[in-house]
Enzyme design. Sequence first.
Site, mmCIF file in Angstrom:
data_model
loop_
_atom_site.group_PDB
_atom_site.id
_atom_site.type_symbol
_atom_site.label_atom_id
_atom_site.label_comp_id
_atom_site.label_asym_id
_atom_site.label_seq_id
_atom_site.Cartn_x
_atom_site.Cartn_y
_atom_site.Cartn_z
ATOM 1 N N LEU A 67 0.832 -1.217 0.000
ATOM 2 C CA LEU A 67 0.000 0.000 0.000
ATOM 3 C C LEU A 67 0.856 1.252 0.000
ATOM 4 O O LEU A 67 1.081 1.867 1.034
ATOM 5 C CB LEU A 67 -0.927 -0.003 1.223
ATOM 6 C CG LEU A 67 -2.309 -0.596 0.979
ATOM 7 C CD1 LEU A 67 -2.198 -2.084 0.699
ATOM 8 C CD2 LEU A 67 -3.221 -0.346 2.155
ATOM 9 N N ALA A 68 1.351 1.619 -1.168
ATOM 10 C CA ALA A 68 2.214 2.790 -1.259
ATOM 11 C C ALA A 68 2.149 3.281 -2.701
ATOM 12 O O ALA A 68 2.733 2.666 -3.587
ATOM 13 C CB ALA A 68 3.639 2.428 -0.873
ATOM 14 N N GLU A 69 1.435 4.363 -2.928
ATOM 15 C CA GLU A 69 1.191 4.799 -4.300
ATOM 16 C C GLU A 69 2.464 5.280 -4.982
ATOM 17 O O GLU A 69 2.678 5.050 -6.172
ATOM 18 C CB GLU A 69 0.123 5.896 -4.330
ATOM 19 C CG GLU A 69 -1.294 5.393 -4.060
ATOM 20 C CD GLU A 69 -1.563 5.089 -2.599
ATOM 21 O OE1 GLU A 69 -0.733 5.482 -1.741
ATOM 22 O OE2 GLU A 69 -2.587 4.459 -2.292
ATOM 23 N N GLN A 91 -6.403 3.097 -6.289
ATOM 24 C CA GLN A 91 -7.727 2.675 -5.854
ATOM 25 C C GLN A 91 -8.779 3.793 -5.988
ATOM 26 O O GLN A 91 -9.908 3.532 -6.357
ATOM 27 C CB GLN A 91 -7.638 2.189 -4.417
ATOM 28 C CG GLN A 91 -8.671 1.150 -4.083
ATOM 29 C CD GLN A 91 -8.220 0.291 -2.921
ATOM 30 O OE1 GLN A 91 -8.094 0.761 -1.795
ATOM 31 N NE2 GLN A 91 -7.969 -0.972 -3.189
ATOM 32 N N PHE A 92 -8.369 5.020 -5.669
ATOM 33 C CA PHE A 92 -9.288 6.165 -5.771
ATOM 34 C C PHE A 92 -8.507 7.400 -6.200
ATOM 35 O O PHE A 92 -7.306 7.521 -5.938
ATOM 36 C CB PHE A 92 -9.986 6.431 -4.429
ATOM 37 C CG PHE A 92 -11.159 5.526 -4.174
ATOM 38 C CD1 PHE A 92 -12.414 5.824 -4.687
ATOM 39 C CD2 PHE A 92 -10.991 4.356 -3.449
ATOM 40 C CE1 PHE A 92 -13.494 4.977 -4.463
ATOM 41 C CE2 PHE A 92 -12.067 3.507 -3.224
ATOM 42 C CZ PHE A 92 -13.323 3.815 -3.722
ATOM 43 N N GLY A 94 -8.424 10.332 -4.892
ATOM 44 C CA GLY A 94 -7.756 11.059 -3.811
ATOM 45 C C GLY A 94 -6.445 10.425 -3.388
ATOM 46 O O GLY A 94 -5.656 11.036 -2.661
ATOM 47 N N PHE A 95 -6.179 9.210 -3.867
ATOM 48 C CA PHE A 95 -4.950 8.514 -3.466
ATOM 49 C C PHE A 95 -3.837 8.697 -4.491
ATOM 50 O O PHE A 95 -2.786 8.076 -4.416
ATOM 51 C CB PHE A 95 -5.201 7.015 -3.265
ATOM 52 C CG PHE A 95 -6.315 6.691 -2.309
ATOM 53 C CD1 PHE A 95 -6.821 7.653 -1.442
ATOM 54 C CD2 PHE A 95 -6.862 5.416 -2.266
ATOM 55 C CE1 PHE A 95 -7.861 7.355 -0.558
ATOM 56 C CE2 PHE A 95 -7.894 5.114 -1.387
ATOM 57 C CZ PHE A 95 -8.398 6.082 -0.538
ATOM 58 N N PRO A 98 -0.180 10.868 -3.016
ATOM 59 C CA PRO A 98 1.095 10.308 -2.521
ATOM 60 C C PRO A 98 2.045 9.906 -3.657
ATOM 61 O O PRO A 98 3.239 9.783 -3.432
ATOM 62 C CB PRO A 98 0.650 9.086 -1.707
ATOM 63 C CG PRO A 98 -0.753 9.388 -1.308
ATOM 64 C CD PRO A 98 -1.336 10.166 -2.462
ATOM 65 N N HIS A 138 -12.624 10.449 -1.917
ATOM 66 C CA HIS A 138 -13.046 9.393 -2.830
ATOM 67 C C HIS A 138 -13.875 9.935 -3.989
ATOM 68 O O HIS A 138 -14.532 9.169 -4.678
ATOM 69 C CB HIS A 138 -13.876 8.337 -2.085
ATOM 70 C CG HIS A 138 -13.075 7.460 -1.176
ATOM 71 N ND1 HIS A 138 -12.368 7.941 -0.101
ATOM 72 C CD2 HIS A 138 -12.865 6.113 -1.185
ATOM 73 C CE1 HIS A 138 -11.774 6.937 0.511
ATOM 74 N NE2 HIS A 138 -12.049 5.820 -0.121
#
Lengths: 333, 382
Positions: A67-69, A91-92, A94-95, A98, A138
Amino acid sequence: MSAGNQPTTSTTLTLAKALNAGLRAALAGDEKVLLYGEDIGSLGGVFRVTDRLQAEFGTDRVMDSPLAESGLIGTAIGMAMRGYRPVVELQFDGFVFPGFDQITQQLAKLRFRSHGRVALPVVVRFPYGGGIGSVENHSESVEAYFTHTPGLTVVSPATPNDAYWMIQQAIATPDPVIFLEPKRRYHEKGQLDLTAPARELHEAAVVRRGEDLTLIAWGPMVRTCLDAANAAEQEGRSIEVLDLRSLQPLDMPTILESVGRTSRAIVVHEAARNYGPGAEVAARLSEELFYVMESPVLRVTGYDTPYPPSAVERDWLPNLDRVLAAVDRSMAY
Amino acid sequence: MTAAMSMGMPTTRPQTTPGRFDAPNPAHTPMVQLIDETGGRIADPDFSLQLKPVQAVGLLRDMARIRRFDTEATALQRKGQLSLWAPLLGQEAIQVGVRAALGPADHVFPSHREHGLALLMGLPVERILAIFKGAEMGDWDAERLRFHHYNMVIGAHTLHGVGYAMGQARDAAADPLADTGVSVIFHGDGAISEGDVNEAYVFAAAYQAPAVFICVNNQWAISEPVELQSRVPLYQRAWGFGIPSVRVDGNDVVAMQSVTDWALNRARAGQGPTFIEAYTYRMGAHTTSDDPTKYRESSQAEAWRRKDPLHRTQSWLRASGVWDDAQQARLDQDAEAFGAEVRAAVDRVQAPRLDEVFDRVYARPTADLAAQRAQALDEASR
């Protein structure tokens, strides 16, 4: 649906399932293509866009990642340097932040920095936009960050048929592609023409012909504009709807051809208005069609606030009534 | 005081379960050193000396050559012929030792101070100088040279190196008999705080990528001492990611060669990533724009001068009978000649043409860029 029993001419699918079929075709067509992201393996992604692809192609081709964009995009860059074609799922919307440096200063610039010696055929795809009652971060519309970054291309399909073909065209592109998926349209169905793509990746499409005014949209707002155009027809107005499909590069000839005929334009997007994609379209129309325009280019957009709590998103987002009100304003000139 | 107490763990809690609160002991930092500061040979139970003294003569020559390059480039900046330079003074043994261990398919992902390694891997002098003259951003064939591009966003390239290693592992799985190589990824002590670098460790460990991290701990990130980046010795942090790690005397070229060789072999054998902390000191400024007198005592550099990597190698080789005054004189002459080459190279660096920048954004220039290119040419010609 697998490649074996895929109908040969046409079928009806949701946009999410059309993406799934497009990704399957890309995986089957080129062994260098890899899908890479969080929860995309056994779960098939939180929207099931990669449903069953890992079972079909194996954990080496459809890879769950930590889990690390930034790590996800940075390592995808490294794999592309080695000759692979990673398709990264975030995934979204807003992510994406990062991973912002890796997208805007690494992925976008390596071709430039290396005088073309490093090509990065990486697709970064993610669901974007609001309208589904999500929690914070999201529902973001982040187009402008990436259209403002030279070296990236940015596209967004609005229909299942475009989703199916555009994801394959994006994967075949020798440059990085930001592939924006209209999440509120994931479950809307449409006809797929499986024989050939209707148009090139960076072509805009007139999806409804009209004479009085052109509504310009992409992704989730194309359906909203079509609904508005149909409603306006009841009032005797003939509205054209243009689906940009590609935000970078913009298909200016198609935009100019349409607005050149109607002489009026409204840009509709979910993203906030200030410095949004609509401003660029309006500026270009002003430069190219100054003497043709019957009214100023208007914008119907999200407001200049952070994305609101979803309980009020219905009125915050552009909707049928807001678009029709803008049509009235434009026609009043 | 126990290690746990020194790490700020609660001291009032009774420790009834042995080991529960034990942290790595920052005071216990065994460092691999095979040649000491005076040139004396040190026996190490884990790392044997792989090079005979006569074989190490080449390493001394390489170190002298890149030191001269660095001195010359620093002077060129002072004379206004470069806009900036990032000196490598004191870090020659790391670059030469790693180079000596590399196999024919291994790739290097440098940070921004690995100029010596670049030269040794075949990059023409002017290509490095061009970066610091503002003429380009790394115009070289990284894939062929196996030396990738500099990156000014600290640590961002470490992820590229890990991804590249993941690709090497995939290639190896497809062709088990081929030497698909290892990725050797350089970063500094300051970079260890960057999110990307920590994510690089996570991904390297998760996929057991054939990667070797060379953490050049030169004690200073511009003006910030390494203590600001980490409360524990840097190599101990790697264990938290599940990456075996070791601290090496970065001023000992044969220790660097031996330990890198071991790490590369681990990666080749499918044993995943290794972290090497190359313990050294930044003898010069961060860059020519920096002023170390504002933040550190000169006595520190004085102490490190006694650990100089070239001097100790010369002493060892002299004591071994493979180096003498005549050879040293020839080496000095060669360095002089190379200095002249560097001065000539800087004049060969040409500024790019403005219109070129429009041609390298995309594989095929967009209509907008084609129009802007024509406009730029027109406006610049007025």
